[in-house]
Design a protein around this motif. Structure first.
Motif, PDB file in Angstrom:
ATOM      1  N   LEU A 158      -7.152   2.180 -14.020  1.00  0.00           N
ATOM      2  CA  LEU A 158      -8.551   2.217 -14.461  1.00  0.00           C
ATOM      3  C   LEU A 158      -8.923   0.936 -15.192  1.00  0.00           C
ATOM      4  O   LEU A 158     -10.018   0.395 -15.007  1.00  0.00           O
ATOM      5  CB  LEU A 158      -8.794   3.429 -15.363  1.00  0.00           C
ATOM      6  N   ASP A 159      -8.009   0.441 -16.048  1.00  0.00           N
ATOM      7  CA  ASP A 159      -8.263  -0.833 -16.730  1.00  0.00           C
ATOM      8  C   ASP A 159      -8.449  -1.953 -15.716  1.00  0.00           C
ATOM      9  O   ASP A 159      -9.294  -2.837 -15.885  1.00  0.00           O
ATOM     10  CB  ASP A 159      -7.103  -1.184 -17.675  1.00  0.00           C
ATOM     11  N   HIS A 160      -7.632  -1.923 -14.661  1.00  0.00           N
ATOM     12  CA  HIS A 160      -7.697  -2.984 -13.646  1.00  0.00           C
ATOM     13  C   HIS A 160      -9.026  -2.954 -12.899  1.00  0.00           C
ATOM     14  O   HIS A 160      -9.682  -3.984 -12.770  1.00  0.00           O
ATOM     15  CB  HIS A 160      -6.540  -2.834 -12.653  1.00  0.00           C
ATOM     16  N   ILE A 161      -9.440  -1.767 -12.411  1.00  0.00           N
ATOM     17  CA  ILE A 161     -10.669  -1.727 -11.612  1.00  0.00           C
ATOM     18  C   ILE A 161     -11.922  -1.938 -12.462  1.00  0.00           C
ATOM     19  O   ILE A 161     -12.981  -2.253 -11.926  1.00  0.00           O
ATOM     20  CB  ILE A 161     -10.787  -0.430 -10.777  1.00  0.00           C
ATOM     21  N   ASN A 162     -11.808  -1.776 -13.773  1.00  0.00           N
ATOM     22  CA  ASN A 162     -12.941  -2.070 -14.659  1.00  0.00           C
ATOM     23  C   ASN A 162     -12.862  -3.483 -15.226  1.00  0.00           C
ATOM     24  O   ASN A 162     -13.755  -3.898 -15.959  1.00  0.00           O
ATOM     25  CB  ASN A 162     -12.998  -1.066 -15.810  1.00  0.00           C
ATOM     26  N   GLY A 163     -11.790  -4.215 -14.906  1.00  0.00           N
ATOM     27  CA  GLY A 163     -11.558  -5.526 -15.511  1.00  0.00           C
ATOM     28  C   GLY A 163     -12.268  -6.671 -14.814  1.00  0.00           C
ATOM     29  O   GLY A 163     -12.853  -6.536 -13.742  1.00  0.00           O
ATOM     30  N   LYS A 164     -12.184  -7.825 -15.453  1.00  0.00           N
ATOM     31  CA  LYS A 164     -12.896  -9.021 -14.997  1.00  0.00           C
ATOM     32  C   LYS A 164     -12.395  -9.522 -13.646  1.00  0.00           C
ATOM     33  O   LYS A 164     -13.185  -9.857 -12.762  1.00  0.00           O
ATOM     34  CB  LYS A 164     -12.734 -10.123 -16.049  1.00  0.00           C
ATOM     35  N   LYS A 165     -11.069  -9.544 -13.470  1.00  0.00           N
ATOM     36  CA  LYS A 165     -10.499 -10.091 -12.231  1.00  0.00           C
ATOM     37  C   LYS A 165     -10.968  -9.286 -11.013  1.00  0.00           C
ATOM     38  O   LYS A 165     -11.392  -9.848  -9.999  1.00  0.00           O
ATOM     39  CB  LYS A 165      -8.969 -10.067 -12.328  1.00  0.00           C
ATOM     40  N   HIS A 166     -10.914  -7.959 -11.119  1.00  0.00           N
ATOM     41  CA  HIS A 166     -11.309  -7.088 -10.007  1.00  0.00           C
ATOM     42  C   HIS A 166     -12.809  -7.224  -9.726  1.00  0.00           C
ATOM     43  O   HIS A 166     -13.224  -7.315  -8.564  1.00  0.00           O
ATOM     44  CB  HIS A 166     -10.966  -5.641 -10.363  1.00  0.00           C
ATOM     45  N   GLN A 167     -13.622  -7.260 -10.774  1.00  0.00           N
ATOM     46  CA  GLN A 167     -15.071  -7.360 -10.595  1.00  0.00           C
ATOM     47  C   GLN A 167     -15.453  -8.700  -9.978  1.00  0.00           C
ATOM     48  O   GLN A 167     -16.369  -8.781  -9.159  1.00  0.00           O
ATOM     49  CB  GLN A 167     -15.798  -7.159 -11.933  1.00  0.00           C
ATOM     50  N   ARG A 168     -14.733  -9.762 -10.367  1.00  0.00           N
ATOM     51  CA  ARG A 168     -15.001 -11.075  -9.758  1.00  0.00           C
ATOM     52  C   ARG A 168     -14.639 -11.076  -8.281  1.00  0.00           C
ATOM     53  O   ARG A 168     -15.313 -11.691  -7.470  1.00  0.00           O
ATOM     54  CB  ARG A 168     -14.232 -12.168 -10.483  1.00  0.00           C
ATOM     55  N   GLU A 181      -5.150  -6.694  -3.782  1.00  0.00           N
ATOM     56  CA  GLU A 181      -3.849  -6.588  -3.124  1.00  0.00           C
ATOM     57  C   GLU A 181      -2.708  -6.591  -4.153  1.00  0.00           C
ATOM     58  O   GLU A 181      -1.829  -7.445  -4.140  1.00  0.00           O
ATOM     59  CB  GLU A 181      -3.656  -7.708  -2.100  1.00  0.00           C
ATOM     60  N   CYS A 182      -2.779  -5.611  -5.055  1.00  0.00           N
ATOM     61  CA  CYS A 182      -1.730  -5.468  -6.063  1.00  0.00           C
ATOM     62  C   CYS A 182      -1.473  -3.981  -6.308  1.00  0.00           C
ATOM     63  O   CYS A 182      -2.289  -3.138  -5.947  1.00  0.00           O
ATOM     64  CB  CYS A 182      -2.124  -6.162  -7.368  1.00  0.00           C
ATOM     65  N   VAL A 183      -0.314  -3.686  -6.890  1.00  0.00           N
ATOM     66  CA  VAL A 183       0.063  -2.306  -7.196  1.00  0.00           C
ATOM     67  C   VAL A 183       0.137  -2.152  -8.707  1.00  0.00           C
ATOM     68  O   VAL A 183       0.761  -2.964  -9.386  1.00  0.00           O
ATOM     69  CB  VAL A 183       1.427  -1.948  -6.567  1.00  0.00           C
ATOM     70  N   VAL A 184      -0.522  -1.125  -9.224  1.00  0.00           N
ATOM     71  CA  VAL A 184      -0.507  -0.836 -10.655  1.00  0.00           C
ATOM     72  C   VAL A 184       0.268   0.467 -10.834  1.00  0.00           C
ATOM     73  O   VAL A 184       0.085   1.415 -10.081  1.00  0.00           O
ATOM     74  CB  VAL A 184      -1.938  -0.693 -11.206  1.00  0.00           C
ATOM     75  N   LYS A 185       1.134   0.509 -11.841  1.00  0.00           N
ATOM     76  CA  LYS A 185       2.103   1.604 -11.936  1.00  0.00           C
ATOM     77  C   LYS A 185       1.538   2.931 -12.428  1.00  0.00           C
ATOM     78  O   LYS A 185       1.999   3.974 -12.024  1.00  0.00           O
ATOM     79  CB  LYS A 185       3.274   1.186 -12.852  1.00  0.00           C
ATOM     80  N   SER A 231       0.812  -1.211   0.000  1.00  0.00           N
ATOM     81  CA  SER A 231       0.000   0.000   0.000  1.00  0.00           C
ATOM     82  C   SER A 231       0.850   1.267   0.000  1.00  0.00           C
ATOM     83  O   SER A 231       0.361   2.337  -0.341  1.00  0.00           O
ATOM     84  CB  SER A 231      -0.928   0.010   1.216  1.00  0.00           C
ATOM     85  N   GLN A 232       2.141   1.170   0.386  1.00  0.00           N
ATOM     86  CA  GLN A 232       2.993   2.353   0.432  1.00  0.00           C
ATOM     87  C   GLN A 232       4.027   2.366  -0.688  1.00  0.00           C
ATOM     88  O   GLN A 232       4.941   3.177  -0.676  1.00  0.00           O
ATOM     89  CB  GLN A 232       3.704   2.415   1.795  1.00  0.00           C
ATOM     90  N   GLN A 233       3.895   1.483  -1.658  1.00  0.00           N
ATOM     91  CA  GLN A 233       4.833   1.474  -2.778  1.00  0.00           C
ATOM     92  C   GLN A 233       4.359   2.429  -3.863  1.00  0.00           C
ATOM     93  O   GLN A 233       3.239   2.927  -3.829  1.00  0.00           O
ATOM     94  CB  GLN A 233       4.978   0.053  -3.330  1.00  0.00           C
ATOM     95  N   ALA A 234       5.246   2.686  -4.824  1.00  0.00           N
ATOM     96  CA  ALA A 234       4.929   3.631  -5.896  1.00  0.00           C
ATOM     97  C   ALA A 234       3.845   3.056  -6.793  1.00  0.00           C
ATOM     98  O   ALA A 234       3.870   1.879  -7.131  1.00  0.00           O
ATOM     99  CB  ALA A 234       6.177   3.904  -6.720  1.00  0.00           C
ATOM    100  N   GLY A 235       2.888   3.884  -7.151  1.00  0.00           N
ATOM    101  CA  GLY A 235       1.813   3.456  -8.040  1.00  0.00           C
ATOM    102  C   GLY A 235       0.472   3.503  -7.329  1.00  0.00           C
ATOM    103  O   GLY A 235       0.314   4.100  -6.265  1.00  0.00           O
TER     104      GLY A 235
END
Length: 203
Positions: free
Chosen positions: A101-111, A91-95, A80-84
């Motif tokens: 935005l792609d991640h939070i709108n994607g299938k994995k996050h929605q599932r 529980e992942c960091v996106v750069k 949570s305190q890393q860059a990005g």
């Protein structure tokens, strides 16, 4: 010699394994029964997981809170305190913001949120109710021209304040630079060299 030639010497093949066909057929039947039981158990576990239909998010996505800020990043820091941009659900960091935005709108996050990628089909009554709500908001003046004017005026004032603060910072930096660059001159040496009269016309 005559006796040995008359006696037929047979081939000794008793070392070869003899298979009992009935025993192996029984084993095959038992194995098939076990496999069919496993399949029936896996089918009887229940229907597949029913996920909720996709719905719009009820919070504002924060992309600009850490914009322009510097941060020391260490490899031992928590995610949570890393860059990005940190996603607490997956529980992942996106750069960068586009990938976030792609991640939070994607299938994995929605599932992970318990939603499928299918949108619930609205009924005629729901659409009519929505129109009624919007019509009432418009009639009661949810957002009038005056509200828009006030918001624009407020934004202009904030922008002017930011510009003023930037100008003050620039002036402050120039003053600091001038003080640093100004050489310290001993007044006695300056008069000896003839530099004493440059400051002013008065003696």
């Amino acid at each position: 010699m005559a006796e040995s030639s008359n006696s037929v010497v047979g081939v000794d093949n008793t070392f070869r394994k003899k298979f009992d066909r009935e025993e192996y057929l029984q084993r095959a039947r038992e194995r098939e029964e076990k496999e069919s039981e496993k399949k029936s158990k896996s089918k009887s576990k229940g229907p597949p997981v029913q996920r909720k239909p996709l719905k719009h998010r009820d919070y504002q996505v924060d992309l600009e809170s850490r914009l322009g800020k510097t941060q020391v990043v260490t490899p031992i820091a928590p995610l949570s305190q890393q860059a990005g941009y940190y996603c607490s659900v997956c529980e992942c960091v996106v750069k960068d913001s586009a990938n976030y935005l792609d991640h939070i709108n994607g299938k994995k996050h929605q599932r992970a949120l318990g939603m499928s990628m299918r949108v619930e089909r609205a009924s005629l009554e729901q659409v009519q109710q929505r129109f009624e709500v919007l019509k009432k908001r418009k009639d009661t003046g949810g957002l009038t021209e005056q509200d828009f004017d006030e918001r624009i005026l407020k934004q202009q004032q904030e922008e002017e304040e930011r510009k003023r603060q930037r100008r003050e910072k620039k002036k402050e930096k120039k003053r600091e630079k001038a003080i640093e660059e100004e050489p310290e001159v001993d007044p006695d040496i300056a008069t000896m060299m003839g530099f004493g009269g440059f400051g002013s016309s008065k003696k």
